[in-house]
Every structure is written in structure tokens, then in C-alpha cells.
Design an enzyme around this catalytic site. Structure first.
Site, short mmCIF file in Angstrom:
data_model
loop_
_atom_site.label_atom_id
_atom_site.label_comp_id
_atom_site.label_asym_id
_atom_site.label_seq_id
_atom_site.Cartn_x
_atom_site.Cartn_y
_atom_site.Cartn_z
N GLY A 271 2.00 -62.61 52.20
CA GLY A 271 2.78 -63.55 52.99
C GLY A 271 3.08 -64.82 52.21
N GLY B 238 9.16 -58.33 53.06
CA GLY B 238 8.29 -57.42 52.32
C GLY B 238 9.08 -56.32 51.63
N ASP B 239 10.15 -55.87 52.27
CA ASP B 239 10.99 -54.83 51.68
C ASP B 239 11.76 -55.39 50.48
OD1 ASP B 239 10.12 -53.26 53.83
OD2 ASP B 239 11.79 -53.95 55.07
#
Length: 313
Positions: free
Chosen positions: A225, A254-255
Site C-alpha cells: 500500500g 495493485g494491478d
């Protein structure tokens, strides 16, 4: 040239609803609503296309609400390798307010045996020794937890490199298999779930990642994060920290990191430069709604501000 192939077996239309404040039990009036064709592998393909790389996206989509996905692949020049089935692709809700994003993920289309055979045939045709295959996201109803492990073995038998971004039983099965992925990208929570213990400190995360490398996975990346990500391979561990960014949306961040990782692997850069690119993709995406990057030059500028430090062996 390296061929990139992403697989999304449980895609979704991501409906982002922006609220002044999310309060359980109250009636809300939305400030804005937008729909994006999504699913982890599709988001990875979208970001890679923004970077200028050729990418093919595979998976299972419902023909009943195809417009968002058709528009995406046309607009970004993504090669459409989807298996289309009757019914509608699920819609996931992203409720955004100043406190953050609340996700409501709905059930997806069930994966029946004939559709799975079609997916396997498509992967066998599309993948080869020059391929990086990204297997990403949750598994739909009808899929056994060991499916990613099986697909990893089938793809690697064809000479492809496999990057896995999964969680829960699907991740556990893939990590326990005889044939392992070439890279995995869990987040801290997913790694804790696999390890069966909390990983509160950075050293705990790195130790768990090193354990996976010792099991035979060449590269382990753990996203943290706002604390960046750790990148671990045999004999090397790095911690990359992103710069502060104005956040338009966290959906697909995140992707985007996975897409930057793939871009670095395709370019054959050092682990440190790959880490910078992966974090720059994620940070750049934060400035855009949906799984979209700013221009290539903007991403390169962000990459120069990514702090990367070596961790003790």
C-alpha cells in the site's frame, strides 16, 4: 520480442460511486458514477497498453453486457482473446468517500467444463517460449482452487514465464504445486493468509518472501500500500517507496504495479529499475480514474522519484 498474455477468469465491470460520506444505514446521493471494464488481468493489460506494449487479454466474458470490454480493447489496441459466453459479466461496486474505498464484489459467471476447455485451448495456442503470462484475480464458481497451479504447469511446459497474482486457496495451491510460478505478487494481507501468521514488520514480510524464494519461486513482490513494495529474489531484497501523489482513485493500483513489473521483466532491467517502474506505474495510476496511466513521460518522471533501498541479506 516478448509476448504478453493476461488471463482474467472472474472479470467485472467496476462501478465507482463517489459519495460525500459513507454512513451505514443512511440514504446517499452519489456525486458521480463511472463504469470501467475491469478484473485484475484486464487492468494489467490496460496499463501495459498505455505504456505502449502489445498485449493480449484472455478470460471469460458475458455477451450480455459486452460494450465496456469491447470499447476498452478497441480504444487501447489490446488483442481480444476472450471466450464469450451467454449471460452478463458481474458488476462490482466501489464506494468512494474521503475515508477511502469500500468494495462490494458480486458473484461472477460460473466456469463450466466446456468453457474451461476453451480457455485451456486458447492459452495453449497463444503461449510459447517468448511469452510472459499473467494469471490474475479470483477464481469463479465452478473452478477448483488448484486451477492456477494446473495452468501454471501447462504454460511453463510450453516455455512461458508465469506471473501469478492471486489469493486464498488458489494462491496456496499454486505455492504448494510441483511446478511453481516464475513470479508472485501478493499483498501483505494475502501473504499473511498464506503464511498463517501476522507479518507486522517489514522484516517479517521480507522473511516470508525469502521463504517463497527458497521454495523455488525466482521473484517475489509484496505490495504494501502506501509503504510501497518489497522485491525479493535469490541474494537480493529491495524496498521501494513511492512519492506522495494526489489520489484520484485507488482502483487498479495493485494491478498497475503488476503491469510495471511485467514491463520491467520485458525490458530485462535490473531489479532496482524494475522496482522503480512498478512503483511508478502504481503511483501514476493513482492520479487517474480506472486502470489508466498518465503519459509515458509522466511515468518516467515519477520513476526517478522512487526511493529504492537494499535490505540486509
Amino acid at each position: 520480442m516478448t509476448r504478453i498474455l493476461t488471463l482474467t477468469l472472474n472479470p467485472a465491470i467496476d462501478r465507482t460511486v463517489t459519495l460525500d460520506r459513507l454512513a451505514p444505514g443512511e440514504v446517499h446521493r452519489a456525486r458521480a458514477v463511472r463504469d470501467d471494464a475491469g478484473g485484475k488481468g484486464i487492468n494489467v493489460a490496460s496499463c501495459l497498453a498505455d505504456w505502449g506494449l502489445s498485449v493480449a487479454a484472455a478470460g471469460v466474458l458475458g455477451s450480455g453486457n459486452a460494450a465496456a470490454f469491447e470499447a476498452l480493447v478497441i480504444a487501447k489496441g489490446i488483442e481480444d482473446r476472450f471466450v464469450w459466453v451467454p449471460g452478463e459479466t458481474r458488476t462490482n461496486l466501489k464506494l468512494v468517500d474521503p475515508a477511502g474505498t469500500t468494495d462490494v464484489n458480486l458473484p461472477g459467471l460460473a466456469l463450466d467444463p466446456s468453457t474451461l476447455r476453451a480457455v485451456r485451448a486458447l492459452l495453449a495456442e497463444a503461449a510459447g517460449p517468448d511469452t510472459i503470462a499473467v494469471l490474475a484475480g479470483s477464481l469463479p464458481a465452478g473452478a477448483e482452487p488448484g486451477l492456477y497451479a494446473e495452468l501454471t504447469a501447462e504454460l511453463k511446459a510450453r516455455g512461458a514465464r508465469v506471473l501469478l497474482d492471486a489469493s486464498g486457496p488458489a494462491l496456496a495451491a499454486a505455492l504448494a504445486a510441483e511446478v511453481l510460478p516464475d513470479a508472485v505478487k501478493p499483498n501483505r494481507h494475502e501473504l499473511e493468509e498464506w503464511a498463517g501468521r501476522p507479518l507486522p514488520a517489514l522484516a517479517d514480510v521480507v522473511a516470508a518472501a525469502r521463504g517463497l524464494v527458497a521454495r523455488g519461486i525466482p521473484l517475489v513482490v509484496v505490495s504494501l500500500g502506501a509503504d510501497g513494495a518489497v522485491f525479493v529474489r535469490d541474494g537480493e531484497a529491495l524496498h521501494a517507496l513511492p512519492p506522495g501523489m494526489e489520489v484520484a482513485s485507488t482502483v487498479g493500483a495493485g494491478d498497475a504495479l503488476v503491469a510495471g513489473l511485467v514491463a520491467g521483466l520485458c525490458a530485462g532491467t535490473s531489479l532496482a529499475d524494475t522496482a522503480r517502474l512498478a512503483l511508478a506505474f502504481a503511483a501514476g495510476k493513482l492520479t487517474r480514474a480506472g486502470a489508466n496511466l498518465p503519459g509515458r513521460e509522466a511515468v518516467e518522471v515519477i520513476a526517478k522519484d522512487i526511493a529504492v533501498r537494499a535490505l540486509e541479506a
